[in-house]
Write a protein that holds these residues in place. Structure first.
Motif, PDB file in Angstrom:
ATOM      1  N   ARG A 140       0.831  -1.208   0.000  1.00 35.87           N
ATOM      2  CA  ARG A 140       0.000   0.000   0.000  1.00 35.87           C
ATOM      3  C   ARG A 140       0.864   1.256   0.000  1.00 35.87           C
ATOM      4  N   ALA A 141       1.924   1.243   0.808  1.00 34.10           N
ATOM      5  CA  ALA A 141       2.810   2.411   0.865  1.00 34.10           C
ATOM      6  C   ALA A 141       3.497   2.632  -0.473  1.00 34.10           C
ATOM      7  N   LEU A 142       3.960   1.554  -1.081  1.00 31.11           N
ATOM      8  CA  LEU A 142       4.620   1.653  -2.383  1.00 31.11           C
ATOM      9  C   LEU A 142       3.652   2.191  -3.434  1.00 31.11           C
ATOM     10  N   ALA A 143       2.437   1.682  -3.432  1.00 29.48           N
ATOM     11  CA  ALA A 143       1.429   2.140  -4.389  1.00 29.48           C
ATOM     12  C   ALA A 143       1.126   3.626  -4.194  1.00 29.48           C
ATOM     13  N   ALA A 144       1.019   4.052  -2.935  1.00 25.40           N
ATOM     14  CA  ALA A 144       0.727   5.456  -2.654  1.00 25.40           C
ATOM     15  C   ALA A 144       1.875   6.361  -3.116  1.00 25.40           C
ATOM     16  N   LEU A 145       3.105   5.953  -2.860  1.00 30.17           N
ATOM     17  CA  LEU A 145       4.255   6.756  -3.283  1.00 30.17           C
ATOM     18  C   LEU A 145       4.358   6.821  -4.808  1.00 30.17           C
ATOM     19  N   ASP A 148       3.996  10.212  -7.157  1.00 31.35           N
ATOM     20  CA  ASP A 148       5.053  10.620  -8.080  1.00 31.35           C
ATOM     21  C   ASP A 148       4.710  10.367  -9.546  1.00 31.35           C
ATOM     22  N   CYS A 149       3.519   9.817  -9.794  1.00 30.67           N
ATOM     23  CA  CYS A 149       3.040   9.524 -11.154  1.00 30.67           C
ATOM     24  C   CYS A 149       4.026   8.639 -11.919  1.00 30.67           C
ATOM     25  N   ILE A 150       4.480   7.582 -11.263  1.00 29.72           N
ATOM     26  CA  ILE A 150       5.380   6.617 -11.891  1.00 29.72           C
ATOM     27  C   ILE A 150       4.898   5.208 -11.569  1.00 29.72           C
ATOM     28  N   PRO A 151       5.293   4.221 -12.355  1.00 22.98           N
ATOM     29  CA  PRO A 151       4.898   2.841 -12.058  1.00 22.98           C
ATOM     30  C   PRO A 151       5.470   2.369 -10.725  1.00 22.98           C
ATOM     31  N   ARG A 152       4.767   1.444 -10.100  1.00 23.21           N
ATOM     32  CA  ARG A 152       5.225   0.899  -8.815  1.00 23.21           C
ATOM     33  C   ARG A 152       6.616   0.298  -8.924  1.00 23.21           C
ATOM     34  N   ALA A 153       6.895  -0.410 -10.013  1.00 18.56           N
ATOM     35  CA  ALA A 153       8.206  -1.035 -10.178  1.00 18.56           C
ATOM     36  C   ALA A 153       9.309   0.014 -10.237  1.00 18.56           C
TER      37      ALA A 153
END
Length: 75
Positions: A18-23, A27-32
């Motif tokens: 969830r934290a990764l998805a929110a960040l 930042d408007c970038i893919p999770r990876a």
């Protein structure tokens, strides 16, 4: 020339995911991409800690005298 990238598979806890998805969304970038960026920062911090420990050990065994910040700027 194409950049070669290595892929890894990792398992994340729900909280970390969830934290990764929110960040990534912020930042408007893919999770990876965000995960790779955060991993790079973490590796740099680990390197700083390691090199700091080496420097600290060298300071203990060094016979060289050091000048304080104030002493340097007085000259």
């Amino acid at each position: 020339m194409a950049t070669l990238k290595n892929r890894i598979n990792i398992s994340l806890s729900k909280e970390v995911d969830r934290a990764l998805a929110a960040l990534a969304k912020r930042d408007c970038i893919p999770r990876a991409t965000k995960a790779a960026s955060l991993l790079q920062v973490a590796l740099e911090l680990e390197e700083d800690i390691y090199l700091g420990a080496i420097a600290s050990e060298r300071e203990k065994t060094s016979r060289t005298s050091f000048l304080s910040h104030e002493e340097v700027w007085k000259r």
